[in-house]
Design an enzyme around this catalytic site. Structure first.
Site, PDB file in Angstrom:
ATOM      1  N   THR A 192       0.918  -1.290   0.054  1.00  0.00           N
ATOM      2  CA  THR A 192      -0.065  -0.171   0.120  1.00  0.00           C
ATOM      3  C   THR A 192       0.746   1.268   0.160  1.00  0.00           C
ATOM      4  OG1 THR A 192      -1.587  -1.154   1.290  1.00  0.00           O
ATOM      5  CG2 THR A 192      -1.843   1.305   1.274  1.00  0.00           C
ATOM      6  N   ASP A 193       0.506   2.081  -0.871  1.00  0.00           N
ATOM      7  CA  ASP A 193       1.307   3.439  -1.180  1.00  0.00           C
ATOM      8  C   ASP A 193       2.746   3.088  -1.070  1.00  0.00           C
ATOM      9  OD1 ASP A 193      -1.285   4.376  -0.900  1.00  0.00           O
ATOM     10  OD2 ASP A 193      -0.862   5.284   1.157  1.00  0.00           O
ATOM     11  N   PHE A 194       3.320   2.053  -1.847  1.00  0.00           N
ATOM     12  CA  PHE A 194       4.730   1.567  -1.526  1.00  0.00           C
ATOM     13  C   PHE A 194       5.740   2.660  -2.135  1.00  0.00           C
ATOM     14  CE2 PHE A 194       3.215  -1.083  -5.187  1.00  0.00           C
ATOM     15  CZ  PHE A 194       4.280  -1.172  -5.956  1.00  0.00           C
TER      16      PHE A 194
END
Length: 566
Positions: free
Chosen positions: A401-403
C-alpha cells in the site's frame, strides 16, 4: 520603447522582486513579528515616503503579495519598514524566526505534554528534525540571493522553488507526525505553525510567479537579456567531464566487507569515516553480503557514492515499523539526508511484513539523489521519496500500500514496480504523491517503466482492489508515460484517499502506456484526471522538470532527458 530596453527594465524589476521575496521567505519558519521589519529601498523607512510619492513601500508590498494565497499574512509580515538595508534585515529575520521556532518547541506546554507520552515525544523529535531542515533551506535560499548569477536565471529559480517546496513539505511532515498520537496535540501543533505555514506558501508563490513571468515573456535566461551568453562545452570537453564523473570508472575510496578484507565490516562505519562537506565524491564499495544494519547518510556528508555487487547480492536489511513503535519517518533501513548521493547495484529492504504497516526500506531526504540498478523491497510505504530532486534509473521497487510515496520532484526511468498482496481488507496502491501546495514543483514521473504484481495478485481476476495511486495530499501529482501496466490494476485506475480530498485539485495523467492495465476508457473522471498530449508529455521529461539536469548527466548513469516517441 525598444524590445531590448523593455526586457532590461523587466529584468531589473524581477531582481527587485526577488529581494522582496527573500525578505518574506526569511520568516517562513516562525510566526513572531517582534523586531522583524522588512525594508524597501530609498526614502523614509518609517513612513514609507519616497521621492516617488506616499506609501511606496506599501504599494510594493501589495504588489509582491498579490500572487500569494495568504495575502493578509504576507502584508502583515512586511508591514514595518525601519531599515533600508535588506541584507541586514534578512539576516536578522532568519535569526529571530529560527530561534522562535526552536523556543516554541523547547518551552511550550506541548513539549511538557510530550514527556508524558512516548508517541508524542517521538512526534516532537520528527518536528525538530524537519523544522531545522526547513530553517537550513531558508538560510541557503537567502544565501543564494547574495550569489545570484543573471547568466543562470532558470537554474537559480529552480533551486529556490525546490528548497521552498521542501520547507512547505517539512512543515506538513511535522504536523503529520502527530497522526498516531492521542489527545489534541496535533491540532495545537498545527495552530503553532499556522502563520509559518502561510508565510512559507507565500514565499513559494512569489518565486513561482517570478518563474512564470520569465517564461510567459519568452525571456529565456536573464543573461541573454543583459547581452551575456553561456559558454557551451565542446563535445570533447563534455565527454571528458562525463567520463571523469562516471561512477563505473570511480575507484573505491573505502571497501566494506563482512569477511574482514576491507577497511570496515559495516556500511555505518564507512559512512562515519566520510569527511563532512567534501568537494569530491567518496566512493564506498560494499562487497556481496547481507548487511543487517540501519544506515543513515547524515546532512553534510555530501557526494557519497555507495556501490554494491548487485541488488540481489549486496543487500541491506531491517525491520523497523510503526507497529513496532517506531515513527514512520525513522523506520527506514537507509535514510539519505545529504546532497548528491548516489547508490548503484545494491538492495535495501524492510521485512516488517503487512502487519508492520508503515515500514520504510528507503527514505530519501537529500537533494540531487541518484539511484541506479537499486532494488527497494518492502510492504507498506517501501520508498519515501521525501523532498527535493531525485532520479531513479533501472530500479525495482516492491510493496503493498502506497509503496512509493512522498513529495519529491522524482523521475523514475526504466523502473519496475511490483505490487505485493496487501493484508486483509486493504488496497494495493502503487503511488501516493504528497504535493500539498499548488505552487510546489514536486511530481512523480514514471517513464518507460513497468507496473506489475507478484503472481498471487496477478491471478485476482477481474482486478479489484489494486490501483495506480491516490491523492494523499490535495495537489498530488503523478504522470505515467510509455509504461507497461499489467492486468491487476482496477479499470478505474485511481482510488480515493479520504472522501473527496484532491479529486478536483490533483494532477494525474497517463500517456501512451501499454499492457492490459493501461486501457483508460473506464478510468475515474475526476476533474484532476488530465488528458496528456504529446506536447504536454514533453513538459514532464527530465530536461524540463529539473530545469538543470547536469547533476544527472555528469553521473554517467543511464538517463534520457527527452521524450522518445514509441
Amino acid at each position: 520603447m525598444p524590445v531590448e530596453e523593455s526586457k532590461r527594465k523587466l529584468a531589473v524589476a524581477g531582481l527587485t522582486a526577488i529581494l522582496l521575496v527573500a525578505a518574506v521567505i526569511a520568516v517562513a519558519v516562525g510566526s513572531s513579528k517582534d523586531g522583524i521589519d522588512i525594508a524597501t529601498s530609498g526614502g523614509d523607512a518609517e513612513t514609507g515616503r519616497s521621492g516617488h510619492g506616499i506609501g511606496a513601500s506599501t504599494k510594493a508590498v501589495q504588489a509582491i503579495c498579490s500572487p500569494t494565497a495568504y495575502k493578509e499574512t504576507c502584508e502583515e509580515s512586511l508591514a514595518d519598514a525601519n531599515t533600508t538595508d535588506t541584507r541586514q534585515l534578512i539576516e536578522r529575520a532568519i535569526n529571530v524566526t529560527v530561534a522562535n521556532v526552536e523556543e516554541a518547541l523547547e518551552s511550550s506546554t506541548l513539549l511538557q505534554e510530550a514527556a508524558r507520552d512516548p508517541a508524542t515525544k517521538d512526534a516532537f523529535r520528527v518536528c525538530e528534525d524537519v523544522l531545522h531542515r526547513a530553517s537550513g533551506d531558508l538560510r541557503r535560499t537567502v544565501g543564494k540571493m547574495a550569489e545570484f548569477d543573471y547568466m543562470k536565471t532558470d537554474a537559480f529559480v529552480a533551486d529556490l522553488r525546490t528548497w521552498l517546496s521542501a520547507v512547505v513539505t517539512n512543515q506538513e511532515t511535522c504536523v503529520d507526525a502527530f497522526e498516531n498520537t492521542t489527545g489534541d496535540t496535533s491540532e495545537k501543533m498545527k495552530k503553532l505553525l499556522e502563520t509559518a505555514t502561510e508565510l512559507a506558501s507565500n514565499g513559494l508563490a512569489m518565486v513561482t510567479e517570478l518563474a512564470t513571468v520569465i517564461s510567459s515573456f519568452n525571456l529565456g535566461s536573464l543573461g541573454d537579456m543583459f547581452g551575456g551568453s553561456r559558454r557551451l562545452l565542446t563535445a570533447a570537453e563534455e565527454e571528458k567531464r562525463r567520463l571523469a564523473q562516471e561512477i563505473d570508472t570511480l575507484a573505491p575510496d573505502i571497501l566494506v566487507a563482512q569477511d574482514g578484507t576491507g577497511q570496515f565490516e559495516t556500511i555505518t562505519e564507512a559512512v562515519a569515516a566520510v569527511k563532512n562537506d567534501s568537494e569530491n565524491s567518496t566512493v564506498i564499495h560494499v562487497k556481496a553480503g547481507v548487511y543487517n544494519e540501519y544506515v543513515s547518510i547524515p546532512k553534510g556528508k555530501n557526494k557519497v557514492v555507495i556501490i554494491g555487487d548487485g541488488p540481489e547480492t549486496t543487500k541491506v536489511t531491517g525491520n523497523k515499523s510503526i507497529a513496532g513503535g517506531v515513527p514512520t519517518f525513522y523506520t527506514a533501513t537507509l535514510d539519505v539526508n545529504s546532497e548528491d548521493f548516489i547508490a548503484k547495484d545494491i538492495g535495501f529492504e524492510n521485512t516488517a511484513g503487512v502487519d508492520g504497516y508503515q515500514a520504510l526500506a528507503l527514505r530519501v531526504s537529500g537533494d540531487r539523489a541518484i539511484f541506479y540498478n537499486v532494488k527497494v523491497d518492502g510492504y507498506q510505504n517501501s520508498l519515501c521519496a521525501d523532498v527535493y530532486r531525485q532520479f531513479y534509473s533501472n530500479c525495482t521497487i516492491t510493496g503493498t500500500t502506497d509503496f512509493v510515496f512522498g513529495d519529491a520532484l522524482a523521475l523514475f526511468q526504466n523502473c519496475t514496480f511490483v505490487a505485493r498482496t496487501p493484508g486483509a481488507n486493504r488496497e494495493s496502491v502503487v503511488f501516493a504523491q504528497g504535493r500539498n501546495d499548488s505552487n510546489s514543483n514536486s511530481v512523480f514521473v514514471i517513464q518507460n517503466g513497468r507496473i506489475t504484481a507478484e503472481p498471487a495478485l496477478l491471478e485476482v481476476q477481474p482486478p479489484d482492489r489494486s490501483y495506480l495511486g491516490h491523492p494523499w495530499k490535495p495537489y498530488s501529482r503523478t504522470v505515467i508515460m510509455h509504461t507497461e501496466i499489467d492486468n491487476f490494476i482496477n479499470p478505474v485506475g485511481w482510488s480515493t484517499w479520504i472522501g473527496k480530498l484532491g479529486l478536483n485539485t490533483c494532477y494525474y495523467g497517463e500517456y501512451e502506456n501499454t499492457g492490459p492495465g493501461s486501457e483508460t476508457k473506464n478510468r475515474v473522471t475526476w476533474r484532476g484526471i488530465r488528458k496528456i498530449t504529446s506536447e504536454i508529455a514533453k513538459t514532464w521529461t527530465g530536461s524540463v522538470i529539473y530545469v538543470d539536469d547536469g547533476w544527472i548527466k555528469k553521473s554517467g548513469v543511464q538517463y534520457e532527458p527527452n521524450l522518445k516517441e514509441i
